[in-house]
Scaffold this motif. Structure first.
Motif, PDB file in Angstrom:
ATOM      1  N   GLU A  34       0.862  -1.195   0.000  1.00  0.00           N
ATOM      2  CA  GLU A  34       0.000   0.000   0.000  1.00  0.00           C
ATOM      3  C   GLU A  34       0.890   1.234   0.000  1.00  0.00           C
ATOM      4  O   GLU A  34       1.201   1.814   1.039  1.00  0.00           O
ATOM      5  CB  GLU A  34      -0.936  -0.052   1.205  1.00  0.00           C
ATOM      6  CG  GLU A  34      -1.904  -1.233   1.084  1.00  0.00           C
ATOM      7  CD  GLU A  34      -2.651  -1.532   2.362  1.00  0.00           C
ATOM      8  OE1 GLU A  34      -3.859  -1.273   2.402  1.00  0.00           O
ATOM      9  OE2 GLU A  34      -2.031  -2.036   3.306  1.00  0.00           O
ATOM     10  N   ILE A  35       1.321   1.607  -1.199  1.00  0.00           N
ATOM     11  CA  ILE A  35       2.323   2.663  -1.345  1.00  0.00           C
ATOM     12  C   ILE A  35       1.889   3.631  -2.444  1.00  0.00           C
ATOM     13  O   ILE A  35       2.427   3.613  -3.555  1.00  0.00           O
ATOM     14  CB  ILE A  35       3.714   2.069  -1.666  1.00  0.00           C
ATOM     15  CG1 ILE A  35       4.040   0.886  -0.747  1.00  0.00           C
ATOM     16  CG2 ILE A  35       4.785   3.140  -1.533  1.00  0.00           C
ATOM     17  CD1 ILE A  35       5.358   0.219  -1.060  1.00  0.00           C
ATOM     18  N   PRO A  36       0.915   4.469  -2.184  1.00  0.00           N
ATOM     19  CA  PRO A  36       0.556   5.464  -3.199  1.00  0.00           C
ATOM     20  C   PRO A  36       1.633   6.529  -3.304  1.00  0.00           C
ATOM     21  O   PRO A  36       2.282   6.878  -2.313  1.00  0.00           O
ATOM     22  CB  PRO A  36      -0.751   6.055  -2.653  1.00  0.00           C
ATOM     23  CG  PRO A  36      -0.646   5.895  -1.168  1.00  0.00           C
ATOM     24  CD  PRO A  36       0.119   4.610  -0.954  1.00  0.00           C
ATOM     25  N   GLY A  37       1.851   7.032  -4.486  1.00  0.00           N
ATOM     26  CA  GLY A  37       2.781   8.141  -4.642  1.00  0.00           C
ATOM     27  C   GLY A  37       2.204   9.421  -4.078  1.00  0.00           C
ATOM     28  O   GLY A  37       0.982   9.581  -3.942  1.00  0.00           O
ATOM     29  N   LEU A  38       3.064  10.360  -3.713  1.00  0.00           N
ATOM     30  CA  LEU A  38       2.623  11.677  -3.253  1.00  0.00           C
ATOM     31  C   LEU A  38       1.954  12.384  -4.425  1.00  0.00           C
ATOM     32  O   LEU A  38       2.602  12.684  -5.437  1.00  0.00           O
ATOM     33  CB  LEU A  38       3.831  12.471  -2.749  1.00  0.00           C
ATOM     34  CG  LEU A  38       3.565  13.898  -2.263  1.00  0.00           C
ATOM     35  CD1 LEU A  38       2.673  13.907  -1.027  1.00  0.00           C
ATOM     36  CD2 LEU A  38       4.889  14.614  -1.977  1.00  0.00           C
ATOM     37  N   LEU A  39       0.639  12.656  -4.307  1.00  0.00           N
ATOM     38  CA  LEU A  39      -0.126  13.190  -5.438  1.00  0.00           C
ATOM     39  C   LEU A  39       0.075  14.687  -5.681  1.00  0.00           C
ATOM     40  O   LEU A  39       0.022  15.123  -6.834  1.00  0.00           O
ATOM     41  CB  LEU A  39      -1.608  12.862  -5.256  1.00  0.00           C
ATOM     42  CG  LEU A  39      -1.943  11.369  -5.465  1.00  0.00           C
ATOM     43  CD1 LEU A  39      -3.396  11.088  -5.118  1.00  0.00           C
ATOM     44  CD2 LEU A  39      -1.651  10.938  -6.890  1.00  0.00           C
ATOM     45  N   PRO A  40       0.271  15.530  -4.655  1.00  0.00           N
ATOM     46  CA  PRO A  40       0.628  16.918  -4.967  1.00  0.00           C
ATOM     47  C   PRO A  40       1.886  16.969  -5.836  1.00  0.00           C
ATOM     48  O   PRO A  40       2.833  16.213  -5.641  1.00  0.00           O
ATOM     49  CB  PRO A  40       0.876  17.531  -3.579  1.00  0.00           C
ATOM     50  CG  PRO A  40      -0.013  16.734  -2.674  1.00  0.00           C
ATOM     51  CD  PRO A  40       0.042  15.341  -3.214  1.00  0.00           C
TER      52      PRO A  40
END
Length: 687
Positions: A536-542
């Motif tokens: 569970e490793i989403p990238g930083l979206l900003p």
């Protein structure tokens, strides 16, 4: 003052059993550190007093030989004077002196619970806020509430004055849940003076919602009451627990570790080892949740300021709950308290801050031979070390879980209440949020946690390998891969810091090996390893260059590895509130030019993981717990399956099946207990 100093010193120095060097400061030690500051620097307000951890080299030597001089007890001090100037200090509690004292400019300390409570009082009493409430039709200010947040960073105000932003809410009735009644304006408060210096007001006003959404028992009774088909589920351990405590050191199922706690990180696990059939093998010097950031995805002003660093800006220890049996923890529980200080310098204790207990872990291993029906099934057990902290609207339940096979698991459950904002009837959320209740907009956001892993896999010299599942390079029809079905684990060692700055790749099931390349397994010929398994490793979206991207440099990559340096604990910087991100503090500083060698070195692995939350009505008015988890798993570490000696719940060998027997009759007490349990379940198993 002199008499009290002498009294406190005598209490500390004459303690029969001195504290373990990793133990958090006791209330007496906190009081002593404050007395030393008062003696040398007069009356101040206190933001934090915590253990200054021993130098690693010194600590490793003492752990190996406790006859060596015990590392000194040192206290880190964060203090604020009447003009809001910030001071960082360190006190030597053995010699009774302040050994360092520095006044910092343009830096703000974290926001304490006292600061939050003061802000709500200030907001209710301010004429400008009262005027805004009247514009929205609210006359009774006792029904007005706010969630004080650090301001993040606002270029209009900079970092020289300590500020908070007040996210505003209304409660028509005292038992109403305020997040169903968000208000559309945002006061900015000078924390030092208690003044409202500005109010952000939208150009188009949004009315106050009139439709409650509550979750407490009286409200559930109004909509039909609670379900009645839940039968009692009892957890009993008639012979007590299987772990032993020596102060804050715990022994359980071959694991040994020290359980620390501080105001920022909360639980800290130190000096984790595993007794491998008489050989005590070091695993990790230190594990902790070092930081987190919660960026919100609405680009409209002032929502760009909503990106809370819940540990660095408020403190996961300060916000921790006092846990209670049967609610937060079930079973036979051992609790540990947490001790801090308040603004005035008085010690404060949070009872039952840490809960330690065992749980059934389901099947540990099982096999049935289809030829003859011979079976073995062994149930596992896990040790859970937990804390829960409340960050305004959200609850974070943190569970450090030890498994009998040597696996270490970190599980985090998110619950609590969505952060909400007012919306007008028919208003378009533009995809930045969801109308979860009439007139209530819950904005998209992420929860990104930074795990600090300080490994010592069979020693201090370790290497991190990137492991990708990839197909064989040779083409279909070639001699090497004629049928095209070849695949393997491609392992890439990180030799420099720059090489280690990588992201997750789900297509290759990417994991990371933390290995001691000098310790090879006698069978596999591969190095002793603990594998980081995290999905569970989403990238930083900003986007790069955004305010959050600059301030949360640790979250730009899933993994970053640095060479160990004492004091490098906080990946967003030591003092996080109101940093601009220029320059980026913490981990980006330590990465530097990326040329440091990290192969076969004393290293730290920084891992950012979490989830992206697009709110839905099912998350409101209170959110069902959403779990996320990662594992540190032994690979090529043990000679073979390390839990073969866990007593089975049921076992029948081929010869026993042929002879009409059903249970292995073993002699020791634990096996007799397993035998008794197996008798109770044998009929079910045979079916």
């Amino acid at each position: 003052m002199a008499d009290r100093l002498k009294q406190l010193y005598q209490h500390i120095s004459q303690t029969t059993t001195p504290p373990h060097p990793f133990d958090p400061l006791s209330s007496v030690e906190i009081e002593y550190a404050i007395a030393l500051v008062r003696r040398d620097h007069g009356k101040l307000g206190y933001n934090a007093i915590t253990l200054s951890e021993p130098k690693k080299k010194e600590m490793i030597a003492w752990l190996a030989d406790p006859s060596l001089p015990r590392p000194r007890r040192m206290a880190e001090i964060v203090a604020v004077d009447k003009d809001s100037a910030l001071y960082d200090g360190v006190a030597d509690l053995k010699d009774g002196k302040i050994v360092s004292w520095e006044k910092l400019a343009g830096v703000q300390p974290l926001i304490t619970m006292e600061d939050l409570q003061d802000t709500e009082r200030v907001v209710r009493e301010d004429p400008k806020v009262i005027e805004q409430c009247r514009i929205l039709g609210i006359d009774d200010m006792s029904k007005v509430y706010c969630d004080p947040w650090t301001i993040g960073y606002d270029e209009r105000f900079g970092s020289d004055v300590r500020l908070q932003q007040a996210l505003m809410y209304y409660r028509p009735h005292v038992d109403d849940m305020q997040y169903a009644f968000p208000l559309d304006f945002c006061p900015i408060v000078n924390t030092a003076t208690g003044e409202i210096i500005h109010i952000d007001i939208p150009s188009v006003r949004r009315p106050v919602n009139t439709f409650a959404s509550n979750y407490m028992p009286p409200d559930i009774e109004k909509i039909g009451g609670y379900r009645t088909d839940i039968k009692p589920l009892n957890i009993t351990q008639p012979d007590g627990v299987s772990f032993t405590m020596n102060g804050r050191e715990i022994n359980w199922q071959n694991f040994n570790m020290h359980i620390g706690f501080n105001y920022k990180e909360g639980i800290v696990l130190n000096n984790i080892s595993f007794n491998d059939r008489g050989n005590v093998r070091p695993l990790f010097y230190r594990l902790s949740l070092a930081e987190m950031v919660v960026p919100y995805g609405n680009p409209e002003h002032p929502h760009q300021r909503k990106h809370a660093f819940d540990l660095g800006e408020y403190g996961g220890g300060y916000m921790t709950n006092s846990l209670s049996l049967g609610c937060d923890c079930k079973g036979v529980i051992h609790y540990l308290d947490a001790e801090f200080c308040n603004r005035a310098g008085a010690p404060v204790t949070i009872k039952n801050a840490i809960c330690i207990h065992e749980e059934d872990a389901g099947i540990l291993f099982k096999h049935t031979d289809f030829r003859d029906g011979s079976t073995i099934v062994t149930r596992g057990r896990k040790l859970v070390i937990s804390q829960i902290f409340t960050a305004a609207n959200y609850e974070y339940c943190v569970y450090w879980i030890m498994h009998q096979d040597g696996t270490i698991q970190l599980e985090i459950k998110l619950t609590g209440i969505l952060n909400t904002y007012a919306m007008a009837p028919g208003e378009d959320t533009h995809g930045w949020g969801t109308e979860v209740h009439p007139g209530v907009n819950a904005h998209n956001h992420q929860h990104l946690f930074c795990l600090r892993i300080d490994p010592q896999i069979d020693g201090q010299k370790n290497t991190v390998f990137q492991v990708d599942a990839v197909p064989g390079e040779a083409e279909v029809g070639s001699k090497e891969n004629f049928y095209g079905n070849a695949f393997y684990a491609k392992k890439t060692p990180y030799k420099t810091v720059a090489e280690s700055q990588v992201n997750y790749n789900g297509a290759t099931s990417r994991t990371w090996d933390i290995s001691n390349t000098s310790k090879l397994h006698p069978y596999s010929k591969k190095p002793a390893t603990y594998k980081l398994v995290s999905r569970e490793i989403p990238g930083l979206l900003p986007k790069p260059g955004s305010l959050v991207w600059k301030r949360a440099g640790f979250a730009r990559h899933a993994v970053q590895v640095t060479k160990y340096q004492d004091g490098q604990l906080h990946p967003a910087g030591r003092h996080v509130p109101q940093t601009s991100g220029e320059p980026s503090l913490g981990l980006p500083e330590w990465v530097g030019d990326g040329n440091d060698k990290i192969e076969d070195e004393d290293i730290v692995l920084w891992h950012t993981f979490g989830l992206t939350h697009f709110p839905a009505p099912e998350d409101f008015p209170v959110m069902p717990a959403e779990p996320m988890s990662l594992l540190l798993r032994p690979r090529h570490f043990f000679l073979r399956n390390p839990v073969l000696d866990v007593p089975p719940s049921y076992a029948s060998t081929p010869s026993q099946v042929a002879a009409g027997k059903g249970i292995t009759d073993l002699a020791d007490k634990s096996s007799k207990l397993a035998f008794r349990a197996a008798l109770e379940t044998e009929a079910c198993c045979k079916k």
